[in-house]
Enzyme design. Structure first.
Site, PDB file in Angstrom:
ATOM      1  N   GLY A   1       3.446  16.542 -48.736  1.00  0.00           N
ATOM      2  CA  GLY A   1       2.737  17.030 -47.572  1.00  0.00           C
ATOM      3  C   GLY A   1       3.624  16.980 -46.347  1.00  0.00           C
TER       4      GLY A   1
ATOM      5  CD  GLN B   1       5.159  14.613 -41.162  1.00  0.00           C
ATOM      6  OE1 GLN B   1       4.346  15.284 -41.789  1.00  0.00           O
ATOM      7  NE2 GLN B   1       5.878  13.636 -41.713  1.00  0.00           N
TER       8      GLN B   1
ATOM      9  CB  CYS C   1       5.040   9.010 -43.759  1.00  0.00           C
ATOM     10  SG  CYS C   1       4.977  10.294 -42.501  1.00  0.00           S
ATOM     11  CG  LEU C   2       8.278  13.874 -46.096  1.00  0.00           C
ATOM     12  CD1 LEU C   2       8.291  15.394 -46.061  1.00  0.00           C
ATOM     13  CD2 LEU C   2       9.211  13.348 -47.166  1.00  0.00           C
TER      14      LEU C   2
ATOM     15  CG  HIS D   1      -0.351  10.858 -44.671  1.00  0.00           C
ATOM     16  ND1 HIS D   1       0.182   9.605 -44.866  1.00  0.00           N
ATOM     17  CD2 HIS D   1       0.626  11.588 -44.073  1.00  0.00           C
ATOM     18  CE1 HIS D   1       1.425   9.581 -44.401  1.00  0.00           C
ATOM     19  NE2 HIS D   1       1.714  10.775 -43.920  1.00  0.00           N
ATOM     20  CD  GLU D   2       1.034  15.314 -44.402  1.00  0.00           C
ATOM     21  OE1 GLU D   2       1.463  15.509 -43.241  1.00  0.00           O
ATOM     22  OE2 GLU D   2       1.673  14.661 -45.246  1.00  0.00           O
TER      23      GLU D   2
ATOM     24  CG  HIS E   1       1.441  13.406 -39.449  1.00  0.00           C
ATOM     25  ND1 HIS E   1       2.346  12.604 -38.783  1.00  0.00           N
ATOM     26  CD2 HIS E   1       1.624  13.158 -40.764  1.00  0.00           C
ATOM     27  CE1 HIS E   1       3.051  11.909 -39.654  1.00  0.00           C
ATOM     28  NE2 HIS E   1       2.630  12.214 -40.874  1.00  0.00           N
TER      29      HIS E   1
END
Length: 189
Positions: A46, A51, A93-94, A137-138, A141
């Site tokens: 994701g 991000q 997380c990235l 999660h996304e 953001h």
């Protein structure tokens, strides 16, 4: 298409609220394609627009597994309209390379969003699946909320962040989640 730079924890853009998308323009379509390329290049499942430095209410997912093949998914202007139950799950997380920690999430959700054709869709995802957790999660953001704001063990997570040369948790950003805490009261941590 292009692989974009993923912004790491500590950069202010990750704490900003993203703006609604008025229409699915060619520019938005290119951003989505670049986000998929970026997500795959970084081995993620994701990625949210903030991000990659774009304050747009967009995220992309590919939660497909061998046991559960799923299509690529794009969520534009998503809103969770129903939440139930609670689970503790391990997340990464990235924007937090190498950091994985336990967080609190809802077990099932219903989300309303716009697809790439500009049509409103509604999806219910249950039983704490990767897809269910990834949507939460996304979507966080897009609101300037990060997975470390949901941590079960702040001090262990701070240690992990330090080991990966990332800033510590911001205590004032940690979420009070009485609904999740109540639902998790009988769950072993």
């Amino acid at each position: 298409m292009a692989v974009l730079k993923v912004i790491n924890y500590g950069e202010p853009v990750l704490r900003q609220e993203a703006e609604k998308v008025a229409k699915v323009s060619a520019k938005i379509q290119k951003l989505v394609a670049d986000m998929f390329d970026t997500m795959y290049a970084y081995n993620g499942c994701g990625l949210a627009a903030p991000q990659v430095g774009e304050l747009k209410r967009i995220f992309v997912l590919d939660c497909s597994t061998d046991e559960n093949p799923l299509p690529q998914m794009t969520f534009i202007n998503p809103v969770i309209i129903k939440r139930e139950g609670a689970i503790i799950s391990r997340e990464g997380c990235l924007s937090f390379p190498g950091v994985y920690t336990d967080v609190k999430r809802y077990d099932s959700i219903t989300v309303r969003y716009m697809d790439m054709k500009g049509k409103t869709q509604t999806m219910t995802v249950q039983t704490g699946t990767l897809l269910c957790r990834a949507i939460q999660h996304e979507l966080d953001h897009l609101n300037g909320v990060l997975f470390v704001d949901h941590v079960v063990d702040r001090f262990t997570t701070d240690q992990l962040l330090s080991e990966h040369h990332l800033p510590p948790i911001e205590p004032e950003k940690m979420l009070l989640e009485p609904d999740l805490d109540h639902a998790l009261a009988g769950v072993k941590m």
